[in-house]
Design an enzyme around this catalytic site. Sequence first.
Site, PDB file in Angstrom:
ATOM      1  N   HIS A 127       0.806  -1.702   0.501  1.00 25.67           N
ATOM      2  CA  HIS A 127       0.036  -0.077  -0.222  1.00 25.67           C
ATOM      3  C   HIS A 127       0.960   1.344   0.124  1.00 25.67           C
ATOM      4  O   HIS A 127       0.048   2.083   0.208  1.00 25.67           O
ATOM      5  CB  HIS A 127      -0.705   0.261   0.993  1.00 25.67           C
ATOM      6  CG  HIS A 127      -2.081   0.787   0.994  1.00 25.67           C
ATOM      7  ND1 HIS A 127      -2.531   2.088   1.690  1.00 25.67           N
ATOM      8  CD2 HIS A 127      -2.938   0.868  -0.117  1.00 25.67           C
ATOM      9  CE1 HIS A 127      -3.914   2.667   1.054  1.00 25.67           C
ATOM     10  NE2 HIS A 127      -4.065   1.401   0.643  1.00 25.67           N
ATOM     11  N   LYS A 129       3.308   4.640  -1.533  1.00 21.33           N
ATOM     12  CA  LYS A 129       2.719   5.344  -1.943  1.00 21.33           C
ATOM     13  C   LYS A 129       4.136   6.150  -2.546  1.00 21.33           C
ATOM     14  O   LYS A 129       3.852   7.552  -1.568  1.00 21.33           O
ATOM     15  CB  LYS A 129       1.324   6.677  -2.150  1.00 21.33           C
ATOM     16  CG  LYS A 129       0.337   5.346  -2.904  1.00 21.33           C
ATOM     17  CD  LYS A 129      -0.508   5.650  -0.962  1.00 21.33           C
ATOM     18  CE  LYS A 129      -2.023   5.156  -0.904  1.00 21.33           C
ATOM     19  NZ  LYS A 129      -2.051   4.740  -0.192  1.00 21.33           N
ATOM     20  N   ASP A 134      16.497  11.139  -6.655  1.00 20.67           N
ATOM     21  CA  ASP A 134      18.523  11.179  -6.529  1.00 20.67           C
ATOM     22  C   ASP A 134      19.380  10.697  -5.507  1.00 20.67           C
ATOM     23  O   ASP A 134      19.736  10.959  -5.124  1.00 20.67           O
ATOM     24  CB  ASP A 134      18.572  12.225  -7.646  1.00 20.67           C
ATOM     25  CG  ASP A 134      18.202  12.859  -9.203  1.00 20.67           C
ATOM     26  OD1 ASP A 134      18.127  11.851  -9.204  1.00 20.67           O
ATOM     27  OD2 ASP A 134      17.630  13.565  -9.230  1.00 20.67           O
TER      28      ASP A 134
END
Length: 191
Positions: A127, A129, A134
């Site tokens: 779940h 996100k 970099d």
Amino acid sequence: MYQRKAYNFNQHPTRKTIVSYWTIFIIFQVTLTFACGADVEVYFSPNGGATDAVVAEINHAQHEILIQAYTFTSVPIASALMTAKTRGIKVETILDKSNIKQGYSSMTFLENAGIPVYIDDHVKIAHSKIMIIDGKEIITGSFNFTMSAECHNAENLVILKNDLPLVSKYIANYRWRLSLSHQVNQLGQGE
């Protein structure tokens, strides 16, 4: 039969109080983070510019973009990742297993662009996100990389920059989840 009454939230007597408290909370959080040396940007949806913010950060990437996503259907974000890949940026994605059977997912689009896609199916739901850019920037929050998250849902997106100890924790978590994931082949099936 019960009829729902139309209610205009803007006319609510405590709306200004609620907005004031949230504003103070956000200012406090941003001030606290700046005091620790990190830069923070926050976005809220619906229609708060989160997708544009993610695309802008992808467009500024110089070396690497690591992604963990539960649902990924955003065409603008997928297109920006494809463009980053063509600029020579290393892009990798770990997705939840639901993307394999989902009617529309950016999984195949990313694969066709030569972006490695991995499926994390060692947990009930992957779940997260998250984007790590970099090795010095984190994009996270409740915001799924979808049009619904941008246009219809109440979501938040936080962009954190210049907090290397925090970024290193996210990178370690990414590598751990990657070690438990398997790469998807061109047919969208796990190898």
